[in-house]
Design an enzyme around this catalytic site. Structure first.
Site, mmCIF file in Angstrom:
data_model
loop_
_atom_site.group_PDB
_atom_site.id
_atom_site.type_symbol
_atom_site.label_atom_id
_atom_site.label_comp_id
_atom_site.label_asym_id
_atom_site.label_seq_id
_atom_site.Cartn_x
_atom_site.Cartn_y
_atom_site.Cartn_z
ATOM 1 N N SER A 1 0.866 -1.165 0.000
ATOM 2 C CA SER A 1 0.000 0.000 0.000
ATOM 3 C C SER A 1 0.908 1.222 0.000
ATOM 4 O O SER A 1 1.191 1.809 1.032
ATOM 5 C CB SER A 1 -0.866 -0.054 1.263
ATOM 6 O OG SER A 1 -1.906 0.864 1.187
ATOM 7 N N ASP B 1 -2.027 -8.056 -5.035
ATOM 8 C CA ASP B 1 -2.126 -6.625 -5.307
ATOM 9 C C ASP B 1 -3.147 -6.029 -4.336
ATOM 10 O O ASP B 1 -4.039 -6.727 -3.845
ATOM 11 C CB ASP B 1 -2.624 -6.384 -6.744
ATOM 12 C CG ASP B 1 -1.494 -6.414 -7.762
ATOM 13 O OD1 ASP B 1 -1.755 -6.115 -8.934
ATOM 14 O OD2 ASP B 1 -0.343 -6.754 -7.375
ATOM 15 N N VAL B 2 -3.059 -4.711 -4.133
ATOM 16 C CA VAL B 2 -3.963 -4.082 -3.167
ATOM 17 C C VAL B 2 -5.223 -3.509 -3.807
ATOM 18 O O VAL B 2 -6.258 -3.367 -3.144
ATOM 19 C CB VAL B 2 -3.216 -2.970 -2.380
ATOM 20 C CG1 VAL B 2 -2.978 -1.749 -3.282
ATOM 21 C CG2 VAL B 2 -3.968 -2.585 -1.128
ATOM 22 N N ASP B 3 -5.169 -3.234 -5.099
ATOM 23 C CA ASP B 3 -6.311 -2.567 -5.741
ATOM 24 C C ASP B 3 -7.361 -3.594 -6.140
ATOM 25 O O ASP B 3 -7.754 -3.711 -7.303
ATOM 26 C CB ASP B 3 -5.849 -1.730 -6.934
ATOM 27 C CG ASP B 3 -4.997 -2.527 -7.915
ATOM 28 O OD1 ASP B 3 -4.780 -2.036 -9.038
ATOM 29 O OD2 ASP B 3 -4.545 -3.640 -7.573
ATOM 30 N N GLU C 1 5.523 -9.303 -13.485
ATOM 31 C CA GLU C 1 4.670 -10.372 -14.001
ATOM 32 C C GLU C 1 5.402 -11.191 -15.068
ATOM 33 O O GLU C 1 5.261 -12.419 -15.131
ATOM 34 C CB GLU C 1 3.389 -9.785 -14.582
ATOM 35 C CG GLU C 1 2.369 -10.817 -15.053
ATOM 36 C CD GLU C 1 1.070 -10.143 -15.482
ATOM 37 O OE1 GLU C 1 0.220 -9.899 -14.607
ATOM 38 O OE2 GLU C 1 0.906 -9.871 -16.688
#
Lengths: 353, 330
Positions: B90, B180-182, B272
Site C-alpha cells: 500500500s 495486489d492491493v487494488d 509479471e
C-alpha cells in the site's frame, strides 16, 4: 556450480551473480542462525516446486531445469471428460491422459529420487516372482533408480533376473506363514519394521505391491507422492454402501455405511518412506488390537488400509489402470491402458508345498 | 547428507496436491487423523467439471469451483494449525485501496484460520484502523519506496518480499499469499489455494494459444520465453506458497530484474513477466483458475466470448477495482 545446466535457446543465466548472491545469503543466514531449512531452500532456480524438494538440501548443486517442448495444456479442454481426475481434497486421480511423462520425469530426475518396491514371495507365491521382476524391468520407473525389496522365506529360490543400470534386488528373509491371509497381514508388520531399519536410509519412496501380477504398460513417477492408494478395480463404479469395508463396529477397521471415499486395493499402495512407515505401523497396530479382541477384518490388511486412507487422505489416487484383472473384468473403454494386471492363476503351477 | 533428515524434509515440504503438510511442522511426524465427516461420495465415473482442465500435465490441481470440498480441506488445515500470511503493498496513492481490501478479506479470506496481514507501506500512519477477527492480525511493515514509477514499485515488491521471508515470515507463517492491493474479495478464498507454490491464471489469456501470451519475447531479457514454450499466462497480482518457495521465487525474480536493469532492459509486464518465466521452469504445485482474480475491464473487450466466459467462471472471488490509470503516473 556442479551440475549447472544451460537451456539452449534464448536463455542465459548469470551464474556468477547467483553464486555471489548465494554465498552472501548463506553467510548471512549462517551468522543469523536462521537455520538449515532456509539455507537449503535458498537455492536459486534450482527446483520445480511440487513433489519432493529433497534435492535442495543436497548441497550446493543448483541444477537448472532445462527447456522442454510439448503441447500446450488447454484450460478450456479437460484432459478426460469421462472420469474424475481430482478428489474433493484436491489429490489427482491418475488416469492416462492426465499427465505428461516427460515433464514429470524431468522433475524426478532433477531430484535423483530412488524408489523402493516391496513384494512378498512367500512359499508357493515364489512362482510369480520372475515374471513380476521381468515385466517391472520393462515398465516400472524406467530411467530412475529402483531397489526391489523381495521378502521371502526361501532366498535361495529367488530367480536371477537381468536388471538395468541403477536398479538392484535386495532379498529380505522372513519366516514362512500358514495361509495367504496370514502373509497378507504380516506384510504390514514387515514393511513397518524394515522401513525403520533400512528403507529410511536407502530410498525416497516405497511402493508396496502384490506379487501375483505383471506389468503390461508404463508405471512411472506419476504415481509418486507422500501417500497414495489405488482404486480397486472391482469397486470404482460402486456406491459406498457396496464397498466391502469392514462393517463390524468392534473392529478397528470399521467404516460405517455413510462414510467412505473410495475402495482402495491392498495390492498397490505407497508413498514417501516416512508416510508408508506410519501407515503400515498404524495398520499393524490395528490388526494386533483386533486379534486381541478375537477379530479379523473381512479383507484383512486391505480393510485396515481402507480405514487408514479414510482418516489420512491420500495425496494421489491411482486409477484402476494400475491394478486390474483382465480375466474377471475385461477391458472397458474407460481404461485407456492396463498397466499392472493379475496373472491368470491357471497358467502357473502353484501346487502347494 | 543425512538421508533420514532429508527424507523427513521430503515428507514435510508441501508437495503436489498435498494439502496436509506445512513447512513449520517438523516436530511430530504423525499423520493427523481426520474426524468423522459426512459428505456425498466422490463419483469416479463423473468428472467434477466437464468444461475446464482441472489438473495440469504435471498433476497440479487447477482450482475451479466444483472441484473441492471446503469442509474436508478446512479440517485438514485446522488440524495442522496453519498460519497464512497475506502480503499487500500500500504505497503512495495506493493507500486508498487498503481499507476495502482488508474489510473484504475479513469476510472472505481464509475465514476460520490464522491470518497475518503484512502491509508494506511508506505511510504507516495512514493505515486504516479496522476491527479484525480473532486469530487474525495486521502487521505494518514500513518500507521506503525510492521509485516514482508504479512499474518500479511493482518490481520492488519482489525484493521486499524476499527480504522479509528471511527476516520474519519463516518464523511467523506457514504460507504466504502475495496480492495486489487494488482489489476486493467478493467470494470465498480459502485453504484450497494453499500448496508449496501456486500461481493464478490471468483472466485475459486463459483461453488463448501460448503464442499469444504476452510473455517477454526479447532474448536479451531474463524473462524471455520463446514462442514454443509456456504452459499458462500467470497474473502477477496473486501468487504464493510456502515461505521457502515464495522466498526462492521472489529472490529469483528480483535478481532477474536486477540483471535486466544492468542490461538496460525492462520486461514488458515487469514483475509479471519474471513471474511467468520462473513458473515455467519451476512448475507450481497448484494453479488457481481465473475465478480467483477477475478484471471486468478486460472482459469488456471480449464481447463474443462473454457468454462462454460467464458460464465457465462460476464465481468471481477477487475483483480488480476500476481505477483511473492516471493514478499510476503520479
Amino acid at each position: 556450480m556442479a551440475g549447472m545446466r544451460r537451456a539452449p535457446a534464448g536463455k542465459t543465466k548469470c551464474c556468477s551473480l547467483h553464486t555471489v548472491t548465494f554465498l552472501l545469503v548463506t553467510l548471512f543466514l549462517v551468522l543469523s542462525g536462521t537455520g538449515f531449512r532456509i539455507l537449503g531452500n535458498s537455492m536459486l532456480g534450482s527446483r520445480q516446486a511440487g513433489v519432493g524438494k529433497r534435492g535442495e538440501l543436497d548441497g550446493l548443486q543448483a541444477v537448472e531445469p532445462s527447456r522442454m517442448v510439448y503441447g500446450q495444456p488447454k484450460v478450456l479442454t479437460p484432459c478426460r471428460n469421462d472420469v474424475l481426475v481430482l478428489t474433493p481434497w484436491l489429490a489427482p486421480v491418475v488416469w492416462e491422459g492426465t499427465f505428461n511423462t516427460d515433464v514429470l520425469n524431468e522433475q524426478f530426475r532433477l531430484w535423483n529420487a530412488t524408489i523402493g518396491l516391496t513384494v512378498f514371495a512367500i512359499r508357493k507365491y515364489m512362482v510369480f516372482l520372475e515374471l513380476f521382476l521381468q515385466t517391472a524391468e520393462k515398465y516400472f520407473m524406467v530411467g530412475h533408480r529402483v531397489t526391489y525389496y523381495v521378502f521371502t522365506d526361501r532366498p535361495a529360490d529367488v530367480p536371477h533376473v537381468p536388471l538395468r543400470e541403477g536398479r538392484r534386488v535386495e532379498v529380505l528373509k522372513v519366516p514362512g506363514a500358514l495361509s495367504w491371509q496370514e502373509v497378507s497381514m504380516h506384510r504390514m508388520q514387515m514393511i513397518s519394521n524394515f522401513s525403520q531399519q533400512r528403507f529410511l536410509h536407502e530410498v525416497d519412496y516405497l511402493v508396496c505391491m502384490d506379487v501375483d501380477m505383471k506389468f503390461c504398460d508404463h508405471v512411472g513417477v506419476e504415481i509418486l507422492s507422500p501417500r497414495f492408494g489405488t482404486l480397486h478395480p472391482g469397486f470404482y463404479g460402486a456406491a459406498r454402501e457396496a464397498f466391502t469395508y469392514e462393517r463390524r463396529p468392534q473392529s478397528q477397521a470399521y467404516i460405517p455405511r455413510d462414510e467412505g471415499d473410495f475402495y482402495y486395493a491392498g495390492g498397490f499402495f505407497g508413498g514417501s518412506v516416512v508416510e508408508v512407515l506410519q501407515l503400515t505401523t498404524a495398520c499393524h497396530q490395528a490388526m494386533v488390537v483386533d486379534q486381541a479382541n478375537g477379530l479379523e477384518a473381512v479383507w484383512h490388511d486391505e480393510s485396515h488400509l481402507n480405514r487408514y486412507l479414510l482418516d489420512h487422505k491420500p495425496t494421489k489416487v491411482l486409477s484402476p489402470e494400475y491394478l486390474w484383472d483382465r480375466q474377471k473384468l475385461g477391458w472397458p473403454p474407460v481404461m485407456k491402458k492396463l498397466r499392472f494386471v493379475a496373472v491368470p492363476k491357471g497358467h502357473l503351477d502353484i501346487r502347494g508345498s | 547428507m543425512n538421508r533420514s533428515k532429508v527424507l523427513a524434509k521430503l515428507v514435510l515440504e508441501s508437495t503436489q496436491a498435498d494439502v496436509n503438510l506445512t513447512v513449520r511442522e517438523h516436530r511430530g511426524l504423525q499423520s493427523v487423523k481426520l474426524s468423522r465427516m459426512l459428505y456425498r461420495q466422490p463419483q469416479v465415473l463423473t468428472p467434477a467439471r466437464k468444461d475446464v482442465l482441472v489438473v495440469t500435465p504435471w498433476l497440479a490441481p487447477i482450482i475451479w469451483e466444483g472441484t473441492f470440498n471446503t469442509d474436508i480441506l478446512n479440517e485438514q488445515f485446522s488440524l495442522r494449525n496453519a498460519t497464512i500470511g497475506l502480503t499487500v503493498f500500500s504505497i503512495k496513492t495506493y493507500m486508498i485501496f487498503l481499507k476495502q481490501f482488508l474489510q473484504s478479506a475479513e469476510m472472505y479470506f481464509m475465514v476460520g484460520h490464522r491470518v497475518i496481514y503484512y502491509i508494506f507501506t511508506d505511510k504507516p500512519e495512514y493505515v486504516p484502523y479496522l476491527n479484525i477477527q480473532k486469530g487474525r492480525q495486521i502487521i505494518i511493515l514500513e518500507v521506503e519506496s525510492y521509485y516514482d514509477h508504479w512499474q518500479d514499485i511493482s518490481m520492488q515488491r519482489m525484493e521486499m518480499i524476499s527480504n522479509f521471508c528471511q527476516e520474519r515470515f519463516h518464523q511467523e507463517v506457514d504460507y504466504l499469499v502475495c496480492s495486489d492491493v487494488d482489489m476486493r474479495f467478493s467470494d470465498h478464498v480459502g485453504v484450497e489455494i494453499l500448496s508449496s507454490l501456486f500461481g493464478t491464471l490471468h483472466p485475459g489469456y486463459y483461453g488463448l494459444n501460448r503464442t499469444d501470451f504476452p510473455y517477454e519475447r526479447r532474448p536479451q531479457s531474463q524473462a524471455h520465453i520463446p514462442k514454443d514454450e509456456g504452459d499458462f499466462y500467470y497474473i502477477g497480482a496473486l501468487f504464493g506458497g510456502s515461505v521457502p518457495e515464495v522466498y526462492k521465487l521472489t529472490k529469483a525474480c528480483h535478481e532477474a530484474i536486477m540483471v535486466d536493469q544492468a542490461n538496460h532492459i525492462e520486461a514488458i509486464w515487469h514483475d509479471e513477466s519474471h513471474l511467468n518465466k520462473y513458473l515455467l521452469y519451476h512448475k507450481p504445485s497448484k494453479v488457481l483458475s481465473p475465478e480467483y482474480l477477475w478484471q471486468q475491464q478486460q472482459m469488456d473487450h471480449m464481447h463474443d466470448q462473454e457468454m462462454i466466459f460467464s458460464k465457465i467462471i462460476r464465481r468471481k472471488k477477487l475483483k480488480v477495482l476500476k481505477k483511473n490509470y492516471q493514478l499510476k503516473n503520479w
